[in-house]
Motif scaffolding. Structure first.
Motif, PDB file in Angstrom:
ATOM      1  N   PRO A   1       0.804  -1.222   0.000  1.00 38.77           N
ATOM      2  CA  PRO A   1       0.000   0.000   0.000  1.00 38.77           C
ATOM      3  C   PRO A   1       0.840   1.276   0.000  1.00 38.77           C
ATOM      4  N   THR A   2       0.416   2.215  -0.806  1.00 38.29           N
ATOM      5  CA  THR A   2       1.040   3.533  -0.819  1.00 38.29           C
ATOM      6  C   THR A   2       0.425   4.353   0.305  1.00 38.29           C
ATOM      7  N   LEU A   3       1.272   4.866   1.183  1.00 42.48           N
ATOM      8  CA  LEU A   3       0.815   5.678   2.303  1.00 42.48           C
ATOM      9  C   LEU A   3       0.765   7.154   1.956  1.00 42.48           C
TER      10      LEU A   3
ATOM     11  N   TYR B   1       5.273  -2.750   3.022  1.00 41.18           N
ATOM     12  CA  TYR B   1       5.019  -4.085   2.473  1.00 41.18           C
ATOM     13  C   TYR B   1       4.091  -4.842   3.410  1.00 41.18           C
ATOM     14  N   ALA B   2       3.252  -5.701   2.868  1.00 37.02           N
ATOM     15  CA  ALA B   2       2.333  -6.487   3.694  1.00 37.02           C
ATOM     16  C   ALA B   2       3.099  -7.333   4.713  1.00 37.02           C
ATOM     17  N   GLY B   3       4.286  -7.763   4.370  1.00 39.20           N
ATOM     18  CA  GLY B   3       5.087  -8.589   5.271  1.00 39.20           C
ATOM     19  C   GLY B   3       5.755  -7.814   6.398  1.00 39.20           C
TER      20      GLY B   3
ATOM     21  N   HIS C   1      -1.162   2.036  10.624  1.00 34.87           N
ATOM     22  CA  HIS C   1      -2.113   1.380  11.529  1.00 34.87           C
ATOM     23  C   HIS C   1      -3.407   1.001  10.806  1.00 34.87           C
ATOM     24  N   ASP C   2      -3.886   1.828   9.907  1.00 40.28           N
ATOM     25  CA  ASP C   2      -5.084   1.480   9.130  1.00 40.28           C
ATOM     26  C   ASP C   2      -4.864   0.211   8.333  1.00 40.28           C
ATOM     27  N   PHE C   3      -3.707   0.106   7.675  1.00 46.31           N
ATOM     28  CA  PHE C   3      -3.435  -1.063   6.836  1.00 46.31           C
ATOM     29  C   PHE C   3      -3.284  -2.328   7.676  1.00 46.31           C
ATOM     30  N   PHE C   4      -2.529  -2.284   8.754  1.00 44.42           N
ATOM     31  CA  PHE C   4      -2.240  -3.498   9.500  1.00 44.42           C
ATOM     32  C   PHE C   4      -3.300  -3.850  10.532  1.00 44.42           C
ATOM     33  N   ASN C   5      -4.198  -2.955  10.845  1.00 49.13           N
ATOM     34  CA  ASN C   5      -5.234  -3.268  11.840  1.00 49.13           C
ATOM     35  C   ASN C   5      -6.588  -3.568  11.210  1.00 49.13           C
ATOM     36  N   HIS C   6      -6.647  -3.561   9.865  1.00 45.65           N
ATOM     37  CA  HIS C   6      -7.927  -3.872   9.207  1.00 45.65           C
ATOM     38  C   HIS C   6      -7.798  -5.073   8.328  1.00 45.65           C
TER      39      HIS C   6
END
Length: 78
Positions: A2-4, A15-17, A73-78
């Motif tokens: 994801p582009t922040l 990165y997702a990882g 936080h939005d990407f990794f907590n959803h």
């Protein structure tokens, strides 16, 4: 991946990882890439950016730290 944030020719992303690492952002322009920890903001790695550009990038990360942390936080907590 994801582009922040996009600022000019720079793309700030994660990165997702990266989930198990502390919050950080990767920054790329062309073939150059750097990684900055977000709390506190500090350079973790650099591949291809000059010292002058790294200083500029660090100031950009500091200026947009809150936005970058929210995106992380939005990407990794959803």
């Amino acid at each position: 991946m994801p582009t922040l944030l996009r600022l000019g020719s720079y793309r700030f992303f994660c990165y997702a990882g990266d989930r198990d690492e502390p919050p950080h952002t990767h920054v790329e322009r062309d073939q150059a890439q750097a990684k900055f920890w977000l709390t506190p903001v500090r350079l973790q790695s650099n591949k291809g950016f000059s010292r002058v550009e790294i200083n500029r990038l660090q100031k950009l990360v500091e200026a947009h730290q809150e936005h970058l942390l929210e995106g992380w936080h939005d990407f990794f907590n959803h």
